[in-house]
Design a protein around this motif. Sequence first.
Motif, PDB file in Angstrom:
ATOM      1  N   ASP A  43      34.076  43.022  43.819  1.00 21.93           N
ATOM      2  CA  ASP A  43      35.481  42.628  43.963  1.00 21.93           C
ATOM      3  C   ASP A  43      35.690  41.176  43.537  1.00 21.93           C
ATOM      4  O   ASP A  43      36.693  40.841  42.891  1.00 21.93           O
ATOM      5  CB  ASP A  43      35.945  42.823  45.400  1.00 21.93           C
ATOM      6  CG  ASP A  43      35.954  44.287  45.807  1.00 21.93           C
ATOM      7  OD1 ASP A  43      36.013  45.150  44.891  1.00 21.93           O
ATOM      8  OD2 ASP A  43      35.893  44.576  47.023  1.00 21.93           O
ATOM      9  N   PHE A  44      34.740  40.331  43.905  1.00 23.51           N
ATOM     10  CA  PHE A  44      34.830  38.917  43.526  1.00 23.51           C
ATOM     11  C   PHE A  44      34.787  38.765  42.005  1.00 23.51           C
ATOM     12  O   PHE A  44      35.551  37.982  41.425  1.00 23.51           O
ATOM     13  CB  PHE A  44      33.681  38.143  44.180  1.00 23.51           C
ATOM     14  CG  PHE A  44      33.619  36.695  43.809  1.00 23.51           C
ATOM     15  CD1 PHE A  44      34.484  35.765  44.381  1.00 23.51           C
ATOM     16  CD2 PHE A  44      32.689  36.249  42.876  1.00 23.51           C
ATOM     17  CE1 PHE A  44      34.426  34.432  44.026  1.00 23.51           C
ATOM     18  CE2 PHE A  44      32.628  34.916  42.517  1.00 23.51           C
ATOM     19  CZ  PHE A  44      33.490  34.005  43.099  1.00 23.51           C
ATOM     20  N   ILE A  45      33.894  39.510  41.353  1.00 22.90           N
ATOM     21  CA  ILE A  45      33.788  39.443  39.891  1.00 22.90           C
ATOM     22  C   ILE A  45      35.072  39.938  39.236  1.00 22.90           C
ATOM     23  O   ILE A  45      35.589  39.326  38.280  1.00 22.90           O
ATOM     24  CB  ILE A  45      32.574  40.264  39.415  1.00 22.90           C
ATOM     25  CG1 ILE A  45      31.274  39.611  39.892  1.00 22.90           C
ATOM     26  CG2 ILE A  45      32.571  40.389  37.892  1.00 22.90           C
ATOM     27  CD1 ILE A  45      30.033  40.421  39.600  1.00 22.90           C
ATOM     28  N   GLU A  46      35.626  41.049  39.718  1.00 25.56           N
ATOM     29  CA  GLU A  46      36.841  41.595  39.133  1.00 25.56           C
ATOM     30  C   GLU A  46      38.015  40.637  39.286  1.00 25.56           C
ATOM     31  O   GLU A  46      38.807  40.455  38.339  1.00 25.56           O
ATOM     32  CB  GLU A  46      37.158  42.937  39.788  1.00 25.56           C
ATOM     33  CG  GLU A  46      36.158  44.038  39.442  1.00 25.56           C
ATOM     34  CD  GLU A  46      36.495  45.357  40.119  1.00 25.56           C
ATOM     35  OE1 GLU A  46      37.459  45.362  40.912  1.00 25.56           O
ATOM     36  OE2 GLU A  46      35.815  46.356  39.854  1.00 25.56           O
ATOM     37  N   VAL A  47      38.146  40.023  40.432  1.00 27.91           N
ATOM     38  CA  VAL A  47      39.232  39.075  40.639  1.00 27.91           C
ATOM     39  C   VAL A  47      39.100  37.884  39.698  1.00 27.91           C
ATOM     40  O   VAL A  47      40.089  37.418  39.106  1.00 27.91           O
ATOM     41  CB  VAL A  47      39.260  38.609  42.114  1.00 27.91           C
ATOM     42  CG1 VAL A  47      40.203  37.422  42.284  1.00 27.91           C
ATOM     43  CG2 VAL A  47      39.691  39.752  43.025  1.00 27.91           C
ATOM     44  N   ALA A  73      30.167  44.976  29.799  1.00 31.79           N
ATOM     45  CA  ALA A  73      30.619  44.561  31.132  1.00 31.79           C
ATOM     46  C   ALA A  73      31.647  45.542  31.689  1.00 31.79           C
ATOM     47  O   ALA A  73      31.618  45.883  32.888  1.00 31.79           O
ATOM     48  CB  ALA A  73      31.209  43.154  31.060  1.00 31.79           C
ATOM     49  N   ALA A  74      32.554  46.014  30.832  1.00 35.43           N
ATOM     50  CA  ALA A  74      33.563  46.967  31.290  1.00 35.43           C
ATOM     51  C   ALA A  74      32.930  48.284  31.719  1.00 35.43           C
ATOM     52  O   ALA A  74      33.299  48.863  32.757  1.00 35.43           O
ATOM     53  CB  ALA A  74      34.580  47.206  30.176  1.00 35.43           C
ATOM     54  N   LEU A  84      40.456  34.626  34.903  1.00 31.72           N
ATOM     55  CA  LEU A  84      40.050  33.967  33.656  1.00 31.72           C
ATOM     56  C   LEU A  84      40.975  34.325  32.497  1.00 31.72           C
ATOM     57  O   LEU A  84      41.135  33.535  31.564  1.00 31.72           O
ATOM     58  CB  LEU A  84      38.609  34.341  33.306  1.00 31.72           C
ATOM     59  CG  LEU A  84      37.516  33.664  34.120  1.00 31.72           C
ATOM     60  CD1 LEU A  84      36.152  34.239  33.773  1.00 31.72           C
ATOM     61  CD2 LEU A  84      37.520  32.157  33.872  1.00 31.72           C
ATOM     62  N   ALA A  85      41.563  35.504  32.550  1.00 35.39           N
ATOM     63  CA  ALA A  85      42.483  35.898  31.479  1.00 35.39           C
ATOM     64  C   ALA A  85      43.732  35.020  31.454  1.00 35.39           C
ATOM     65  O   ALA A  85      44.419  34.963  30.432  1.00 35.39           O
ATOM     66  CB  ALA A  85      42.876  37.368  31.647  1.00 35.39           C
ATOM     67  N   ALA A  87      28.713  49.780  38.666  1.00 34.53           N
ATOM     68  CA  ALA A  87      28.709  48.724  39.685  1.00 34.53           C
ATOM     69  C   ALA A  87      29.070  49.299  41.048  1.00 34.53           C
ATOM     70  O   ALA A  87      30.005  50.089  41.168  1.00 34.53           O
ATOM     71  CB  ALA A  87      29.697  47.623  39.306  1.00 34.53           C
ATOM     72  N   PRO A  88      28.332  48.918  42.107  1.00 38.65           N
ATOM     73  CA  PRO A  88      28.685  49.380  43.454  1.00 38.65           C
ATOM     74  C   PRO A  88      29.959  48.700  43.949  1.00 38.65           C
ATOM     75  O   PRO A  88      30.263  47.565  43.559  1.00 38.65           O
ATOM     76  CB  PRO A  88      27.474  48.952  44.299  1.00 38.65           C
ATOM     77  CG  PRO A  88      26.896  47.793  43.562  1.00 38.65           C
ATOM     78  CD  PRO A  88      27.127  48.052  42.105  1.00 38.65           C
ATOM     79  N   GLN A  89      30.698  49.378  44.756  1.00 45.30           N
ATOM     80  CA  GLN A  89      31.935  48.811  45.301  1.00 45.30           C
ATOM     81  C   GLN A  89      31.608  47.966  46.536  1.00 45.30           C
ATOM     82  O   GLN A  89      31.453  48.471  47.633  1.00 45.30           O
ATOM     83  CB  GLN A  89      32.898  49.950  45.668  1.00 45.30           C
ATOM     84  CG  GLN A  89      33.375  50.763  44.486  1.00 45.30           C
ATOM     85  CD  GLN A  89      34.147  49.929  43.484  1.00 45.30           C
ATOM     86  OE1 GLN A  89      34.941  49.072  43.876  1.00 45.30           O
ATOM     87  NE2 GLN A  89      33.901  50.157  42.202  1.00 45.30           N
ATOM     88  N   ASN A  90      31.464  46.691  46.320  1.00 47.48           N
ATOM     89  CA  ASN A  90      31.184  45.767  47.416  1.00 47.48           C
ATOM     90  C   ASN A  90      31.936  44.465  47.181  1.00 47.48           C
ATOM     91  O   ASN A  90      32.715  44.335  46.221  1.00 47.48           O
ATOM     92  CB  ASN A  90      29.672  45.515  47.532  1.00 47.48           C
ATOM     93  CG  ASN A  90      29.051  45.088  46.206  1.00 47.48           C
ATOM     94  OD1 ASN A  90      29.692  44.424  45.408  1.00 47.48           O
ATOM     95  ND2 ASN A  90      27.811  45.500  45.973  1.00 47.48           N
TER      96      ASN A  90
END
Length: 425
Positions: A243-247, A228-229, A252-253, A236-239
Amino acid sequence: MSDQTPQAELIRQSLKKRYRKEKRFRLYGMLAIAVALGSLLILFTDIISKGYTGFIKTTITLEVPLDGELMYLQDPGDSEQLAMADFQAPILAALQQHFPEASSRQDQRELNRLVGSYAANQVRDLLKTQPALLGSTKTLEFLVHDTVSVYVKHADNPAYSIRLSEQQRRWVDQLVAEGAIQTSFNDVLFSRGASREPSNAGILGAIVGSLLTMVVTLVIAFPVGVAAAVYLEEFAPQNRLTDFIEVNINNLAAVPSIIFGLLGLAVFIGLFGMPRSVPVVGGLVLALMTLPTIIISSRAAIKSVPPSIREAAEGIGASRMQVVLHHLVPLAMPGMMTGSIIGMAQALGETAPLLLIGMVAFIVEVPDGFFSSATVLPVQIYLWASSAEQGFIELASAGIMILLAFMITMNALAIWLRKRLERRW
């Protein structure tokens, strides 16, 4: 000159004031470190002072007459006779050899309470495996009762409540003076599973359950987290979706671990019907909890690789996949491994999510597979700490020391790998 002198004096005063602030700041820092170290020292002193006796067992050595008439046993190979025989009788007879005056029923009951409840099973198993010993006298070593063990180890400590009668204390003191009762390293702690009696309880089942759970966690969390990293950082495209997944990964951490336990209870057990209290389910839950940590640390490790490495590989004709697999991932692997080990150490100390999926069960047998009923070290410590017996309090503190040893080892391994494998660019 009159204008320059006041200005120089102002500068000197300003420097003195700044130096005083710096000294105060250093003093505050040293004070904070001293408070932290003092608190840590108090914590470890309390744990060690309560838990070191958990690594000590108390045993009694007796000359046990294996008399068939005394036990109502003629044939040790007969399962019915074994089930009906009285294997406590020869132990009582051995104790009465030391105290012939103890002839009343009350005295006999108090004598029987000096030896652990599993002593009779030990005599039965011995005759079952070696029937030829019937009719002989055998020197046997038994674990004493928990109350006797507490008295022997803490007779001079008023903080411990001693639940022995005055007569039992005299008997124990005499047996200690004769050398019949002795203390030694508690190998039972590392060779048995849970027990209702503290002197017979061990932590082996919890250690094996933790190891099996950590294997499942590592097998799932590490490859998925690294993949995943790599995808998020390199492909991964920057869209808005990315951004939603990264946030959400960052969020979750910080989610409380009990939420992952609720998720595991609802999905793995409720939806998929997987069994409770097994290492597979525990490993899946802890893998979900550990994934954000591994993903974040792996992305940071990939970002730390200089762009010149990527540009040089692309310059000699390497494909995007070759750049990632042959250069970026190998160079970032030390950081990935360090983050993974720290995440695994965090998962090893978790209790709340495992309580929700049933790994709080009383497990006597050591688990022999990933689908066997099991518990883990933190849960076993919780069970012991919630018991009222003094022996279980000792075992809980000893278990904390073992758990801390595992976690310190894993963190030390992470530091060693980082120092050993890291490269400075």
